[in-house]
Scaffold this active site. Structure first.
Site, PDB file in Angstrom:
ATOM      1  N   ASN A 167       2.355  -8.108  -2.376  1.00 19.46           N
ATOM      2  CA  ASN A 167       2.024  -7.248  -3.795  1.00 19.46           C
ATOM      3  C   ASN A 167       3.673  -6.449  -3.697  1.00 19.46           C
ATOM      4  OD1 ASN A 167       1.682  -5.450  -5.597  1.00 19.46           O
ATOM      5  ND2 ASN A 167       0.650  -3.885  -4.168  1.00 19.46           N
ATOM      6  N   TRP A 168       4.263  -7.269  -4.875  1.00 21.18           N
ATOM      7  CA  TRP A 168       5.871  -6.882  -4.903  1.00 21.18           C
ATOM      8  C   TRP A 168       5.936  -5.574  -5.675  1.00 21.18           C
ATOM      9  CZ3 TRP A 168       8.583 -12.065  -6.528  1.00 21.18           C
ATOM     10  CH2 TRP A 168       8.617 -12.946  -5.638  1.00 21.18           C
ATOM     11  N   LYS A 169       4.815  -5.049  -6.249  1.00 25.38           N
ATOM     12  CA  LYS A 169       4.685  -3.696  -7.045  1.00 25.38           C
ATOM     13  C   LYS A 169       5.626  -3.973  -8.322  1.00 25.38           C
ATOM     14  CE  LYS A 169       2.944  -1.344  -3.256  1.00 25.38           C
ATOM     15  NZ  LYS A 169       2.952  -0.275  -2.378  1.00 25.38           N
ATOM     16  N   HIS A 196      -6.201  -0.911  -6.835  1.00 23.65           N
ATOM     17  CA  HIS A 196      -5.203  -0.612  -5.567  1.00 23.65           C
ATOM     18  C   HIS A 196      -5.257   1.292  -5.638  1.00 23.65           C
ATOM     19  CE1 HIS A 196      -1.365   0.059  -3.855  1.00 23.65           C
ATOM     20  NE2 HIS A 196      -1.360  -0.970  -3.187  1.00 23.65           N
ATOM     21  N   GLU A 235      -7.400  -0.599   2.396  1.00 28.28           N
ATOM     22  CA  GLU A 235      -6.087   0.240   2.378  1.00 28.28           C
ATOM     23  C   GLU A 235      -5.996   1.561   1.979  1.00 28.28           C
ATOM     24  OE1 GLU A 235      -2.976  -2.796   0.764  1.00 28.28           O
ATOM     25  OE2 GLU A 235      -3.314  -1.289  -0.800  1.00 28.28           O
ATOM     26  N   GLY A 261       2.474   2.394   1.828  1.00 26.84           N
ATOM     27  CA  GLY A 261       3.690   2.890   1.431  1.00 26.84           C
ATOM     28  C   GLY A 261       4.312   4.132   2.512  1.00 26.84           C
ATOM     29  N   GLY A 270       3.258  -5.069   1.232  1.00 22.67           N
ATOM     30  CA  GLY A 270       4.083  -4.250   0.115  1.00 22.67           C
ATOM     31  C   GLY A 270       5.337  -4.506   0.306  1.00 22.67           C
TER      32      GLY A 270
HETATM   33  P1  PGA Z   1       3.204  -1.389   2.004  1.00 19.56           P
HETATM   34  O1  PGA Z   1       2.275  -1.356   1.036  1.00 19.56           O
HETATM   35  O2  PGA Z   1       2.972  -2.691   2.869  1.00 19.56           O
HETATM   36  O3  PGA Z   1       4.332  -1.066   1.560  1.00 19.56           O
HETATM   37  O4  PGA Z   1       2.495   0.171   2.808  1.00 19.56           O
HETATM   38  C1  PGA Z   1       0.978  -2.013   0.822  1.00 19.56           C
HETATM   39  C2  PGA Z   1       0.303  -2.054  -0.441  1.00 19.56           C
HETATM   40  O5  PGA Z   1       0.504  -1.264  -1.185  1.00 19.56           O
HETATM   41  O6  PGA Z   1      -0.622  -2.971  -0.654  1.00 19.56           O
END
Ligand code: PGA
Length: 276
Positions: free
Chosen positions: A10-12, A97, A178, A184, A245
């Site tokens: 997930n590149w956001k 999400h 999640e 994050g 992420g």
């Molecule tokens: P992260 O994010 O790996 O940076 O904790 C995961 C996500 O948002 O799916």
């Protein structure tokens, strides 16, 4: 039952088009080296057509998806991306999400609408669930929910998301556990705890969709997955993969995750004689 391992990136809201193009090129090599692992990349939607065009000849196990969609084919919905627009570009859609639930106030019924629309369009939803209520989080010890709180949050999210979803449509569903307090952050849920939660989730899904369908749903974990934490998830047979992420944006951090999933699959195949 052998379910194909999956690593979702997930590149956001990160990368320029040039960065995205280079990163996908590296993902191509990685997918070639880990051919039994499905690698799903969720780039910013605006880069998707260019990336699909640039890599239309890519390994079959490297797939594209999007991070969000509006649950209609098209219409007067300013700023949104309709399901019709991504046809032929993306196969996977992230739904529910924690950042969409909290920052954009997406509620359970809206997530249910999205899930059903994605399934009706013939695409594969990646449904994210996990305890998140910020008000409750404050009152929880060190920000972590108790088992009871966690179960009731998850139950509500799963029940609402799967409302009116039919068994025959749901086999390709992917569910990501999640929790907000791990995504994050530097926190991650220990592997055995995720495994126990995945079992609870599978039971909840079985209540709605029946055991055989629930047995085919792939279950992944997301929240601070990196080179150091991946091993503990892959040790758990109930966990089919991970949603990544931050570590997905740097190939040096992403490669060990995908290769670890490939190694686990090879061992599982040797053990059971079933390929993925
Ligand atoms: P992260 O994010 O790996 O940076 O904790 C995961 C996500 O948002 O799916």
């Amino acid at each position: 039952m052998h379910r194909q391992p999956i690593v979702i990136a997930n590149w956001k809201m990160h990368t320029s088009l040039a960065e995205a193009t280079t990163l996908v090129q590296r993902y191509v090599r990685l997918a070639e080296a880990a051919e039994d692992v499905e690698v799903v990349v969720l780039p910013p939607t605006i880069w998707l057509p260019s990336l699909v065009e640039a890599y239309h000849r890519r390994p079959r196990n490297l797939r594209f998806g999007i991070q969000n969609v509006f649950p209609k084919l098209e219409g007067a919905f300013t700023g949104e991306t309709g399901l019709e627009m991504i046809r032929g570009l993306a196969d996977y859609v992230l739904v529910g999400h924690s950042e969409r639930r909290t920052l954009f106030h997406e509620d359970g019924p809206f997530i249910n609408q999205k899930l059903r629309a994605v399934l009706a369009a013939g695409l594969t939803p990646i449904l994210c669930v996990g305890e998140l209520t910020p008000v409750m989080l404050k009152s929880r010890s060190r920000g972590r929910p108790t088992v009871l709180e966690r179960e009731s949050d998850l139950r509500r999210q799963v029940e609402t998301a799967l409302d009116q979803v039919h068994e025959r449509d749901a086999e390709r569903l992917i569910v990501a556990y999640e929790p907000l307090w791990a995504v994050g952050t530097d926190n991650n849920v220990p592997g055995p705890a995720v495994s126990a939660i995945v079992e609870i989730l599978r039971d909840l899904i079985a209540d709605h969709l029946g055991r055989p369908t629930a047995g085919r749903v792939r279950m992944v974990y997301g929240g601070n997955v990196n080179e150091a934490t991946i091993g503990e998830y892959l040790l758990q047979p109930s966990i089919d993969g991970v949603l990544v992420g931050r570590a997905a944006l740097d190939i040096r951090l992403f490669e060990p995750i995908v290769m670890a999933a490939a190694d686990r699959n090879r061992h599982a195949v040797q053990h059971t004689g079933h390929g993925g």
